[in-house]
Write an enzyme that holds these catalytic residues in place. Structure first.
Site, mmCIF file in Angstrom:
data_model
loop_
_atom_site.group_PDB
_atom_site.id
_atom_site.type_symbol
_atom_site.label_atom_id
_atom_site.label_comp_id
_atom_site.label_asym_id
_atom_site.label_seq_id
_atom_site.Cartn_x
_atom_site.Cartn_y
_atom_site.Cartn_z
ATOM 1 N N GLY A 26 0.936 -1.268 -0.115
ATOM 2 C CA GLY A 26 -0.061 0.139 -0.135
ATOM 3 C C GLY A 26 0.801 1.226 -0.112
ATOM 4 O O GLY A 26 2.053 1.175 -0.430
ATOM 5 N N SER A 55 -5.480 2.323 1.389
ATOM 6 C CA SER A 55 -4.961 3.691 0.824
ATOM 7 C C SER A 55 -5.679 4.029 -0.448
ATOM 8 O O SER A 55 -5.712 4.975 -0.718
ATOM 9 C CB SER A 55 -3.538 3.933 0.694
ATOM 10 N N ALA A 56 -5.386 2.835 -1.476
ATOM 11 C CA ALA A 56 -6.261 3.258 -2.659
ATOM 12 C C ALA A 56 -7.687 3.654 -2.742
ATOM 13 O O ALA A 56 -8.337 3.924 -3.811
ATOM 14 C CB ALA A 56 -6.130 1.731 -3.780
ATOM 15 N N TRP A 57 -8.239 3.111 -1.472
ATOM 16 C CA TRP A 57 -9.699 3.637 -1.425
ATOM 17 C C TRP A 57 -9.815 4.831 -0.760
ATOM 18 O O TRP A 57 -11.021 5.326 -0.660
ATOM 19 C CB TRP A 57 -10.474 2.522 -0.626
ATOM 20 N N ALA A 58 -8.963 5.502 -0.454
ATOM 21 C CA ALA A 58 -9.062 6.943 0.281
ATOM 22 C C ALA A 58 -9.628 7.683 -0.696
ATOM 23 O O ALA A 58 -9.275 7.965 -1.889
ATOM 24 C CB ALA A 58 -7.847 7.259 0.760
ATOM 25 N N GLU A 126 -12.457 19.346 5.775
ATOM 26 C CA GLU A 126 -13.419 18.222 6.192
ATOM 27 C C GLU A 126 -13.583 18.537 7.548
ATOM 28 O O GLU A 126 -13.144 19.486 8.131
ATOM 29 C CB GLU A 126 -12.330 16.963 5.989
ATOM 30 N N HIS A 245 -16.301 5.361 10.798
ATOM 31 C CA HIS A 245 -16.441 6.572 10.106
ATOM 32 C C HIS A 245 -18.004 6.637 9.932
ATOM 33 O O HIS A 245 -18.820 5.702 9.992
ATOM 34 C CB HIS A 245 -16.204 6.244 8.493
ATOM 35 N N ARG A 291 -15.180 13.155 14.250
ATOM 36 C CA ARG A 291 -15.794 11.959 13.592
ATOM 37 C C ARG A 291 -16.578 11.037 14.690
ATOM 38 O O ARG A 291 -17.407 10.589 14.275
ATOM 39 C CB ARG A 291 -14.674 11.401 12.744
ATOM 40 N N HIS A 349 -13.445 2.199 10.274
ATOM 41 C CA HIS A 349 -12.502 2.529 9.249
ATOM 42 C C HIS A 349 -11.276 2.937 9.227
ATOM 43 O O HIS A 349 -10.211 2.805 8.438
ATOM 44 C CB HIS A 349 -13.361 4.108 9.064
ATOM 45 N N ARG A 384 -8.773 9.909 15.322
ATOM 46 C CA ARG A 384 -7.793 10.592 14.023
ATOM 47 C C ARG A 384 -8.597 11.689 13.280
ATOM 48 O O ARG A 384 -9.812 11.677 13.052
ATOM 49 C CB ARG A 384 -7.448 9.448 12.964
ATOM 50 N N SER A 389 -4.556 10.388 7.841
ATOM 51 C CA SER A 389 -3.701 9.016 7.636
ATOM 52 C C SER A 389 -2.745 8.823 6.659
ATOM 53 O O SER A 389 -1.671 8.434 6.879
ATOM 54 C CB SER A 389 -4.924 7.857 7.543
HETATM 55 C C1 SIN Z 1 -13.203 10.549 4.158
HETATM 56 O O1 SIN Z 1 -12.959 10.875 2.865
HETATM 57 O O2 SIN Z 1 -14.195 10.741 4.517
HETATM 58 C C2 SIN Z 1 -12.414 9.656 4.718
HETATM 59 C C3 SIN Z 1 -11.124 10.444 4.909
HETATM 60 C C4 SIN Z 1 -10.257 9.925 6.026
HETATM 61 O O3 SIN Z 1 -10.551 8.909 6.699
HETATM 62 O O4 SIN Z 1 -9.215 10.485 6.418
#
Ligand code: SIN
Length: 531
Positions: A26, A55-58, A126, A245, A291, A349, A384, A389
């Site tokens: 990853g 990481s590829a799904w972030a 965010e 999440h 979160r 998550h 976090r 991350s």
């Molecule tokens: C998200 O896009 O909501 C996840 C971002 C993260 O977990 O840092």
């Protein structure tokens, strides 16, 4: 740890043993390998590199104070507040300060980060960030774009040998030093075990989401690397802190598709079936609260049968082009986010706990380093901050490379990369019944809400599963689950991602990180069970 009695084979060609062995394909593993060039590196990846990696799904991107008016100090402060009292301030200051340089490294490897009209890096917002500071790619495609660029760079780097389809099952420890790994090929289905030795071993195996029934993580993220390190005697940290999440899309899929927090950063709101915007009553920042607070708010609505829905209709008029990944997930589920609200549910998550490391990614075991989600560096505390991350992964993997380069003499010999084993096959491991039971127990008792009466018998079940383990891979996974359970029972307060209904308040006496070895965890189990 490995028993020397089993039949062990050596992948060919191995020319010498002063290479660095990296476990994991990853972001953290590949970035470390690239930063180590021209030193000889072997990357072991269960799947084709870049696949099967969280990481590829972030979706959102990388937090970095590079936007107008933003400062490193503000990034540090936001992280400390989200981390709920136990962030290591020196670590997060170092991480926030190195963010800009690592973003430039990624640009150098070809990552096409979004730019504004003047050519500056575009940044988005965010939850719990006081500034827009998420560096992104095409809205919600950061993880995929970063991994695609790194995979191309790795394949072009002669000092990196990649062994794809190799699942590491154990660490080799000799005279107290980690000197290599034992791996099984054919994506873990191979009959032979391979012994791969090196001067140093770097663990970059990701998180633990698949220990839970509802997770945004790939199936591979089941805590195997973390448990392996614990079994070898490494010190662990903050194992009770799992992040849920708030907004996985609730369409019954495993893994659950993610609706990025950036949607709420754009103004999307949360409602129950009665149309109430329930977060307004729970936190002054409503949908942009930390979160853990939003996850508990949604969890309560879902548990009460009122459901939770993300309304993006007014806030994101051009959904398909602004958030193509989430739009694709909605389409697959038959949801049109321009006209309908998206049903959401909290999902495992991110893991704030893991292998303890110092500021350079060094573990407590000589010769053994770790980076990315399998670690606990102190940067995230109890909860976090979004998009820290990927930042942590690149900052710490670069620091490991820097430290190792100073101690490894020769560069990779000619033809080093020729020893690579490539594979295009991506096998998703099916859950053994023991794994299915473990996921059920973890979800019911170590999830968004926890309490002693549930956790004690659940730990008993985990101990039984560990005793009756059916494989070395499951030994590793169940060890991680056991450590989560022990640390969750041991922390008699609520903080960040760890919320106990029997101890709902924060306790100043617990304003500290949890640090322990597996042996120390075993020693406190009898007291915890008797409480
Ligand atoms: C998200 O896009 O909501 C996840 C971002 C993260 O977990 O840092």
């Amino acid at each position: 740890m490995v028993s020397t009695a089993i039949a062990i084979h050596q992948p060919q060609p191995v020319k010498r043993s002063d290479e660095v062995v990296i476990i994991g394909g990853g972001l953290a593993g590949l970035f470390c390998a690239l930063k180590l060039a021209p030193k000889a590196v072997t990357v072991l990846a269960a799947a084709p590199i870049g696949r099967g990696a969280s990481s590829a799904w972030a979706q959102a991107g990388i937090a970095a104070a590079v936007g107008p008016g933003d400062t490193i100090e503000s990034h540090v402060n936001d992280t400390i507040i989200a981390g709920d009292g136990i962030v290591d301030e020196a670590i997060i200051r170092m991480m926030a300060s190195e963010a800009s340089d690592r973003i430039h490294d990624l640009l150098g490897y070809g990552v096409p980060f979004d730019r504004d009209l003047e050519g500056h890096l575009a940044v988005s917002r965010e939850a719990a960030h006081s500034q827009s500071r998420i560096v992104r790619v095409k809205g919600d495609m950061a993880g995929r774009a970063i991994m695609e660029a790194l995979v191309i760079s790795v394949r072009k780097t002669p000092s990196i040998r990649v062994l794809e389809g190799y699942v590491v099952e154990d660490l080799i420890v000799e005279d107290g030093r980690v000197t290599g790994v034992i791996a099984r090929d054919k994506a873990g289905a191979g009959e032979e075990l391979h012994r791969i030795t090196g001067s140093n071993v770097v663990m970059a195996t990701g998180g633990v989401g698949h220990l839970y029934e509802v997770t945004t993580n790939p199936t591979e993220a089941r805590g195997g690397g973390i448990g392996m390190a614990a079994r070898a005697g490494a010190r662990m940290a903050d194992m009770e802190f799992v992040q849920f999440h708030p907004t996985a899309i609730d369409v019954g899929k495993d893994p659950a598709p993610l609706a990025t927090e950036a949607l709420r950063g754009h103004g999307a709101t949360l409602h129950n079936r009665a149309g109430e915007r329930f977060m307004l009553a729970l936190h002054k920042d409503a949908e942009l609260a930390p979160r853990d607070v939003v996850a508990r708010g949604i969890f309560a609505e879902v548990k009460a049968g009122r459901g939770a829905f993300l309304d993006c209709r007014a806030a994101v008029p051009d959904f398909a082009s602004e958030f193509p990944t989430v739009f694709g997930y909605c389409q697959e589920a038959g949801i049109d986010p321009a006209r309908e609200m998206i049903p959401v549910v909290p999902a495992a998550h991110y893991f704030m706990g893991g292998i303890w490391t110092d500021a350079d990614g060094r573990s407590s075991l000589p010769g053994f380093w770790a980076c990315g989600e399998c670690t606990s560096t102190g940067a995230h505390g109890a909860n976090r901050l979004a998009s820290n991350s990927l930042l942590e992964a690149v900052v710490f993997s670069a620091r490991i490379a820097e430290a190792l380069k100073a101690e490894i003499e020769p560069d990779a010999p000619q033809g080093w990369q020729d020893g690579s084993v490539t594979s295009t096959e991506y096998l998703v491991e099916k859950d053994h019944p023991n794994m299915a039971l473990l996921r059920q127990v973890m979800s019911a008792n170590f999830g968004v809400l926890r309490d002693g009466d549930g956790m004690r018998p659940a730990l008993g079940t985990i101990l039984r599963l560990a005793r009756d383990s059916h494989s070395m891979r499951f030994d590793n996974v169940v060890t991680t689950a056991k450590l989560i359970a022990v640390c969750a029972l041991n922390r008699t307060e609520s903080r960040g991602g760890h919320f106990r209904t029997d101890f709902p308040a924060e306790d100043a006496a617990w304003k500290r990180r949890t640090l322990l070895t597996l042996e120390q965890a075993h020693a406190i189990i009898p007291d915890l069970m008797e409480f």
